[in-house]
Design a protein around this motif. Structure first.
Motif, PDB file in Angstrom:
ATOM      1  N   VAL A 238       8.266  12.000  18.928  1.00 60.08           N
ATOM      2  CA  VAL A 238       8.535  11.856  17.493  1.00 60.08           C
ATOM      3  C   VAL A 238       8.890  10.397  17.189  1.00 60.08           C
ATOM      4  CG1 VAL A 238      10.045  12.517  15.580  1.00 60.08           C
ATOM      5  CG2 VAL A 238       9.281  14.234  17.222  1.00 60.08           C
ATOM      6  N   ILE A 239       8.301   9.865  16.128  1.00 59.44           N
ATOM      7  CA  ILE A 239       8.573   8.505  15.661  1.00 59.44           C
ATOM      8  C   ILE A 239       9.311   8.598  14.338  1.00 59.44           C
ATOM      9  CG2 ILE A 239       7.512   6.373  14.796  1.00 59.44           C
ATOM     10  CD1 ILE A 239       5.212   6.868  16.684  1.00 59.44           C
ATOM     11  N   GLN A 240      10.383   7.856  14.211  1.00 63.05           N
ATOM     12  CA  GLN A 240      11.161   7.851  12.976  1.00 63.05           C
ATOM     13  C   GLN A 240      10.960   6.527  12.249  1.00 63.05           C
ATOM     14  OE1 GLN A 240      15.394   8.344  13.520  1.00 63.05           O
ATOM     15  NE2 GLN A 240      15.618   9.452  11.586  1.00 63.05           N
ATOM     16  N   LEU A 241      10.675   6.592  10.956  1.00 64.85           N
ATOM     17  CA  LEU A 241      10.520   5.406  10.116  1.00 64.85           C
ATOM     18  C   LEU A 241      11.716   5.319   9.175  1.00 64.85           C
ATOM     19  CD1 LEU A 241       8.765   2.999   9.164  1.00 64.85           C
ATOM     20  CD2 LEU A 241       7.645   4.566   7.569  1.00 64.85           C
ATOM     21  N   ILE A 242      12.457   4.203   9.268  1.00 59.58           N
ATOM     22  CA  ILE A 242      13.724   4.059   8.541  1.00 59.58           C
ATOM     23  C   ILE A 242      13.700   2.786   7.714  1.00 59.58           C
ATOM     24  CG2 ILE A 242      16.231   3.884   8.777  1.00 59.58           C
ATOM     25  CD1 ILE A 242      15.831   5.027  11.662  1.00 59.58           C
ATOM     26  N   GLN A 243      14.008   2.896   6.430  1.00 57.62           N
ATOM     27  CA  GLN A 243      14.146   1.701   5.592  1.00 57.62           C
ATOM     28  C   GLN A 243      15.543   1.122   5.784  1.00 57.62           C
ATOM     29  OE1 GLN A 243      13.146   2.088   1.459  1.00 57.62           O
ATOM     30  NE2 GLN A 243      10.991   2.528   1.857  1.00 57.62           N
ATOM     31  N   ARG A 244      15.584  -0.173   6.073  1.00 61.44           N
ATOM     32  CA  ARG A 244      16.856  -0.880   6.246  1.00 61.44           C
ATOM     33  C   ARG A 244      17.197  -1.713   5.015  1.00 61.44           C
ATOM     34  NH1 ARG A 244      19.023   1.728  10.559  1.00 61.44           N
ATOM     35  NH2 ARG A 244      17.538   1.824  12.291  1.00 61.44           N
ATOM     36  N   LYS A 245      16.182  -2.142   4.288  1.00 56.39           N
ATOM     37  CA  LYS A 245      16.399  -2.973   3.102  1.00 56.39           C
ATOM     38  C   LYS A 245      15.265  -2.739   2.126  1.00 56.39           C
ATOM     39  CE  LYS A 245      16.727  -7.827   1.585  1.00 56.39           C
ATOM     40  NZ  LYS A 245      16.697  -9.263   2.020  1.00 56.39           N
ATOM     41  N   GLN A 246      15.605  -2.576   0.860  1.00 55.53           N
ATOM     42  CA  GLN A 246      14.632  -2.529  -0.225  1.00 55.53           C
ATOM     43  C   GLN A 246      15.267  -3.276  -1.390  1.00 55.53           C
ATOM     44  OE1 GLN A 246      12.046   0.595  -2.927  1.00 55.53           O
ATOM     45  NE2 GLN A 246      12.767   1.329  -0.955  1.00 55.53           N
ATOM     46  N   LYS A 247      14.741  -4.423  -1.683  1.00 55.58           N
ATOM     47  CA  LYS A 247      15.403  -5.380  -2.568  1.00 55.58           C
ATOM     48  C   LYS A 247      15.598  -4.874  -3.990  1.00 55.58           C
ATOM     49  CE  LYS A 247      15.009 -10.328  -3.689  1.00 55.58           C
ATOM     50  NZ  LYS A 247      14.162 -11.527  -3.496  1.00 55.58           N
ATOM     51  N   ASP A 248      14.611  -4.190  -4.537  1.00 52.55           N
ATOM     52  CA  ASP A 248      14.649  -3.856  -5.962  1.00 52.55           C
ATOM     53  C   ASP A 248      14.749  -2.365  -6.265  1.00 52.55           C
ATOM     54  OD1 ASP A 248      14.419  -6.569  -6.773  1.00 52.55           O
ATOM     55  OD2 ASP A 248      12.267  -6.507  -6.362  1.00 52.55           O
ATOM     56  N   ALA A 249      15.003  -1.557  -5.264  1.00 54.96           N
ATOM     57  CA  ALA A 249      15.102  -0.114  -5.511  1.00 54.96           C
ATOM     58  C   ALA A 249      15.971   0.521  -4.436  1.00 54.96           C
ATOM     59  CB  ALA A 249      13.701   0.519  -5.512  1.00 54.96           C
ATOM     60  N   GLU A 250      16.248   1.815  -4.611  1.00 52.87           N
ATOM     61  CA  GLU A 250      17.051   2.529  -3.625  1.00 52.87           C
ATOM     62  C   GLU A 250      16.237   2.768  -2.356  1.00 52.87           C
ATOM     63  OE1 GLU A 250      18.515   6.129  -5.267  1.00 52.87           O
ATOM     64  OE2 GLU A 250      19.689   5.154  -6.836  1.00 52.87           O
ATOM     65  N   LEU A 251      16.929   2.856  -1.236  1.00 49.33           N
ATOM     66  CA  LEU A 251      16.264   3.135   0.027  1.00 49.33           C
ATOM     67  C   LEU A 251      15.646   4.538   0.005  1.00 49.33           C
ATOM     68  CD1 LEU A 251      18.875   1.748   2.596  1.00 49.33           C
ATOM     69  CD2 LEU A 251      16.777   0.633   1.806  1.00 49.33           C
ATOM     70  N   SER A 252      14.458   4.638   0.568  1.00 50.09           N
ATOM     71  CA  SER A 252      13.811   5.947   0.667  1.00 50.09           C
ATOM     72  C   SER A 252      14.356   6.718   1.860  1.00 50.09           C
ATOM     73  CB  SER A 252      12.290   5.762   0.821  1.00 50.09           C
ATOM     74  OG  SER A 252      11.745   5.150  -0.324  1.00 50.09           O
ATOM     75  N   LYS A 253      14.200   8.029   1.822  1.00 46.68           N
ATOM     76  CA  LYS A 253      14.649   8.859   2.931  1.00 46.68           C
ATOM     77  C   LYS A 253      13.775   8.603   4.158  1.00 46.68           C
ATOM     78  CE  LYS A 253      16.518  12.606   0.067  1.00 46.68           C
ATOM     79  NZ  LYS A 253      16.434  14.065  -0.249  1.00 46.68           N
ATOM     80  N   ASP A 254      14.382   8.756   5.338  1.00 48.62           N
ATOM     81  CA  ASP A 254      13.652   8.549   6.587  1.00 48.62           C
ATOM     82  C   ASP A 254      12.472   9.520   6.687  1.00 48.62           C
ATOM     83  OD1 ASP A 254      15.789   6.887   6.969  1.00 48.62           O
ATOM     84  OD2 ASP A 254      16.691   8.070   8.597  1.00 48.62           O
ATOM     85  N   LEU A 255      11.429   9.067   7.388  1.00 46.80           N
ATOM     86  CA  LEU A 255      10.281   9.916   7.666  1.00 46.80           C
ATOM     87  C   LEU A 255      10.113  10.054   9.174  1.00 46.80           C
ATOM     88  CD1 LEU A 255       7.621   8.598   5.113  1.00 46.80           C
ATOM     89  CD2 LEU A 255       9.051  10.628   4.911  1.00 46.80           C
ATOM     90  N   SER A 256       9.572  11.195   9.605  1.00 43.79           N
ATOM     91  CA  SER A 256       9.319  11.427  11.022  1.00 43.79           C
ATOM     92  C   SER A 256       7.849  11.774  11.226  1.00 43.79           C
ATOM     93  CB  SER A 256      10.190  12.566  11.559  1.00 43.79           C
ATOM     94  OG  SER A 256      11.566  12.199  11.493  1.00 43.79           O
TER      95      SER A 256
END
Length: 259
Positions: A238-256
């Motif tokens: 399983v690969i997890q994709l995580i947003q650490r920074k999003q300059k102009d909007a809220e962080l999105s939920k992690d995806l797997s």
């Protein structure tokens, strides 16, 4: 070529313009009157976020995706590029805007060829609006930057997204040096502005456990980014994709994902 053309606003040529009592110097160098604008007017101008992949890839943005070696980061980034280049309208429930893509690949071309072919077969995709480099270059040098620009100029269309995989293969200097990081960031910003496109840097994380949530090297990388994301391998492939920074909007939920 970036040239500016000034048309004489009366019948005749530049000499006629001067003879009529006008100032040619002012015509060639008009005064800048709108550099400072009222804040009230500024905030009333609509500026919605424009997306390549909604909530994940913003248009005209500088983005970094980092992860450990062999962790799946190229698979994730390549999947974005191929969706965009193939005109497939959705990526895991997120709307995709089609456009031309340029993927600057500095390594692993044999495996990359197989991945693209397998992706096309799996998705039943036709022709791709996408170009891939044969090798890396030192993008943060005048020669390397010129090579990339000349190659893109020869394409029939300008790209909407440029990928740089991996940062290490395109960087002249030390990734731990703030000065070398700045020259690379500047080169990426020049490409962004020149083509009004998104630039995605693929980079490695450090070796220590505490370094797995950030990019390897200078802290200057994070400060310059519009988006920062981690790709983290987990159990059972399983690969997890995580947003650490999003300059102009809220962080999105992690995806797997699974490969």
């Amino acid at each position: 070529h970036g040239a500016r053309v000034v048309m004489i606003p009366i019948d005749g040529d530049a000499n006629d313009y001067v003879q009529a009592g006008h100032d040619l110097k002012i015509l060639l160098n008009p005064p800048i009157t709108d550099w400072l604008i009222p804040a009230d007017s500024f905030c009333l101008e609509p500026a919605p976020i424009r997306w390549l992949v909604k909530h994940w890839l913003q248009e005209a943005a500088l983005i970094m995706v980092h992860g450990p070696s062999g962790g799946g980061k190229t698979f994730v980034v390549l999947d974005w590029f191929l969706h965009i280049a193939a005109g497939i309208g959705e990526w895991h429930g997120h709307k995709v805007k089609a456009g031309p893509a340029v993927y600057l690949a500095g390594e692993g071309h044999h495996g990359l060829r197989s991945r693209v072919a397998a992706w096309k077969q799996h998705h039943g995709a036709g022709s791709l609006d996408m170009w891939i480099s044969k090798a890396g270059c030192d993008l943060n040098t005048p020669e390397g930057y010129a090579r990339v620009v000349e190659a893109i100029r020869a394409l029939p269309v300008a790209p909407s997204v440029i990928g740089i995989d991996t940062l290490h293969r395109f960087l002249a200097g030390d990734e731990n040096s703030a000065q070398d990081a700045k020259t690379m960031i500047d080169a990426c910003v020049f490409l962004m502005k020149k083509y009004n496109c998104t630039v995605i840097l693929v980079h490695h994380t450090g070796n220590s456990e505490e370094a797995q949530n950030r990019a390897r090297g200078s802290s200057a990388w994070r400060g310059a980014l519009d988006f920062e994301m981690s790709v983290k391998p987990g159990k059972d492939g399983v690969i997890q994709l995580i947003q650490r920074k999003q300059k102009d909007a809220e962080l999105s939920k992690d995806l797997s994902f699974k490969l």
